[in-house]
Design a protein around this motif. Structure first.
Motif, PDB file in Angstrom:
ATOM      1  N   UNK A 177       0.943  -1.272  -0.285  1.00 20.02           N
ATOM      2  CA  UNK A 177       0.237  -0.093   0.261  1.00 20.02           C
ATOM      3  C   UNK A 177       0.602   1.719  -0.259  1.00 20.02           C
ATOM      4  N   UNK A 178       1.992   1.064   0.930  1.00 23.40           N
ATOM      5  CA  UNK A 178       2.723   2.127   0.561  1.00 23.40           C
ATOM      6  C   UNK A 178       3.271   2.849  -0.511  1.00 23.40           C
ATOM      7  N   UNK A 179       4.222   1.615  -1.198  1.00 21.78           N
ATOM      8  CA  UNK A 179       4.531   1.492  -2.512  1.00 21.78           C
ATOM      9  C   UNK A 179       3.641   2.230  -3.325  1.00 21.78           C
ATOM     10  N   UNK A 180       2.232   1.986  -3.429  1.00 24.82           N
ATOM     11  CA  UNK A 180       1.356   2.263  -4.798  1.00 24.82           C
ATOM     12  C   UNK A 180       1.029   3.393  -4.851  1.00 24.82           C
ATOM     13  N   UNK A 181       1.146   4.015  -3.072  1.00 22.90           N
ATOM     14  CA  UNK A 181       1.143   5.630  -2.620  1.00 22.90           C
ATOM     15  C   UNK A 181       1.762   6.392  -3.037  1.00 22.90           C
ATOM     16  N   UNK A 182       3.092   6.223  -2.793  1.00 19.37           N
ATOM     17  CA  UNK A 182       4.178   6.880  -3.427  1.00 19.37           C
ATOM     18  C   UNK A 182       4.166   6.526  -5.214  1.00 19.37           C
ATOM     19  N   UNK A 183       4.002   5.039  -5.936  1.00 17.29           N
ATOM     20  CA  UNK A 183       4.282   5.816  -7.500  1.00 17.29           C
ATOM     21  C   UNK A 183       3.304   6.551  -7.766  1.00 17.29           C
ATOM     22  N   UNK A 184       1.688   6.503  -6.356  1.00 14.60           N
ATOM     23  CA  UNK A 184       0.479   6.915  -7.685  1.00 14.60           C
ATOM     24  C   UNK A 184       1.104   8.187  -8.207  1.00 14.60           C
ATOM     25  N   UNK A 185       2.187   9.018  -7.278  1.00 12.82           N
ATOM     26  CA  UNK A 185       2.467  10.291  -7.501  1.00 12.82           C
ATOM     27  C   UNK A 185       4.074  10.168  -8.535  1.00 12.82           C
ATOM     28  N   UNK A 186       4.749   9.389  -7.997  1.00  9.50           N
ATOM     29  CA  UNK A 186       6.261  10.082  -9.330  1.00  9.50           C
ATOM     30  C   UNK A 186       5.788   9.589 -10.371  1.00  9.50           C
ATOM     31  N   UNK A 187       4.268   8.951 -10.487  1.00 11.83           N
ATOM     32  CA  UNK A 187       3.673   8.886 -12.202  1.00 11.83           C
ATOM     33  C   UNK A 187       3.754   9.492 -12.902  1.00 11.83           C
ATOM     34  N   UNK A 188       3.207  10.353 -12.321  1.00 13.82           N
ATOM     35  CA  UNK A 188       3.244  12.408 -12.596  1.00 13.82           C
ATOM     36  C   UNK A 188       4.154  12.808 -13.052  1.00 13.82           C
ATOM     37  N   UNK A 189       5.855  12.517 -12.619  1.00 14.16           N
ATOM     38  CA  UNK A 189       6.931  13.084 -13.561  1.00 14.16           C
ATOM     39  C   UNK A 189       6.580  13.017 -14.910  1.00 14.16           C
ATOM     40  N   UNK A 190       6.766  13.708 -15.174  1.00 15.39           N
ATOM     41  CA  UNK A 190       6.589  13.745 -16.973  1.00 15.39           C
ATOM     42  C   UNK A 190       8.171  13.431 -17.905  1.00 15.39           C
ATOM     43  N   UNK A 191       9.146  13.225 -17.244  1.00 18.93           N
ATOM     44  CA  UNK A 191       9.967  12.622 -18.029  1.00 18.93           C
ATOM     45  C   UNK A 191      10.459  11.582 -17.922  1.00 18.93           C
TER      46      UNK A 191
END
Length: 213
Positions: A182-196
């Motif tokens: 759950x912790x990983x998924x929550x963080x990756x959801x935000x990192x996925x917004x990185x344009x590059x």
């Protein structure tokens, strides 16, 4: 230094009527010169001091800005009723390389931090979070305890990714494999917004996640 609009704060004793609506903040109407999603309250006073301090601090209220300046901490501004956004970052990049967002302990886990992290991963900006004692905003803290505790909070600010990671880990990370997932998924959801997807910043954040896991 030229005026483009006004930001107003309704006082607790103000009457409520059609002429005085029950809104905490009232700003000038939007014009080609004044857009509250772009302007920062107090920026004309703060920008030179921010260059000297090495960062600009962003608080949530006009009275927080006024009290900080009165206590000799002039590198402080406020957003005008909106969350920090990409338009603010575009303006700030011309003035400073580091921004410190100030939250009280209650607001530190709110959507404001998530929005700030989204801005952080999408822009080349050193964005940090300063947390105040629970139940105190900057104005209250400065009035009750003077400038030193506020200065210390600004000095101890940590980058927004680490701040979010610590909170997510405290919530999920000790609950075995499911909690870590759950912790990983929550963080990756935000990192996925990185344009590059090949950015160095993204690589470093992923490495920090891997080490924590």
């Amino acid at each position: 230094g030229q005026i483009v609009g006004f930001g107003g704060r309704i006082l607790p004793s103000s009457p409520v009527s059609a002429d005085y609506p029950q809104a905490k903040y009232i700003n000038s109407a939007e014009t080609p010169l004044f857009s509250k999603s772009k302007q920062l309250y107090g920026i004309d006073q703060a920008v030179k001091l921010a260059a000297k301090a090495g960062y600009l601090a962003i608080v949530e209220g006009y009275t927080d800005v006024l009290m900080a300046h009165q206590h000799g901490i002039g590198q402080v501004v406020a957003t005008m009723g909106t969350a920090l956004n990409a338009r603010h970052i575009t303006e700030l990049k011309n003035a400073v390389s580091r921004v410190v967002l100030v939250f009280d302990a209650d607001a530190g886990g709110s959507a404001g931090v998530d929005r700030a992290l989204e801005v952080f991963v999408s822009n080349d900006m050193d964005l940090r979070i300063a947390t105040l004692p629970e139940g105190l905003d900057p104005c209250d803290l400065l009035v009750a305890h003077g400038p030193e505790p506020f200065r210390q909070a600004l000095d101890r600010a940590i980058d927004v990714f680490e701040f979010k990671l610590q909170r997510v880990w405290a919530k999920h990370g000790t609950a075995g494999i499911d909690g870590r997932t759950k912790a990983l998924e929550e963080m990756l959801a935000i990192l996925a917004l990185t344009p590059n997807e090949r950015s160095v910043k993204l690589e470093l954040m992923l490495n920090r996640l891997a080490q924590r896991l």
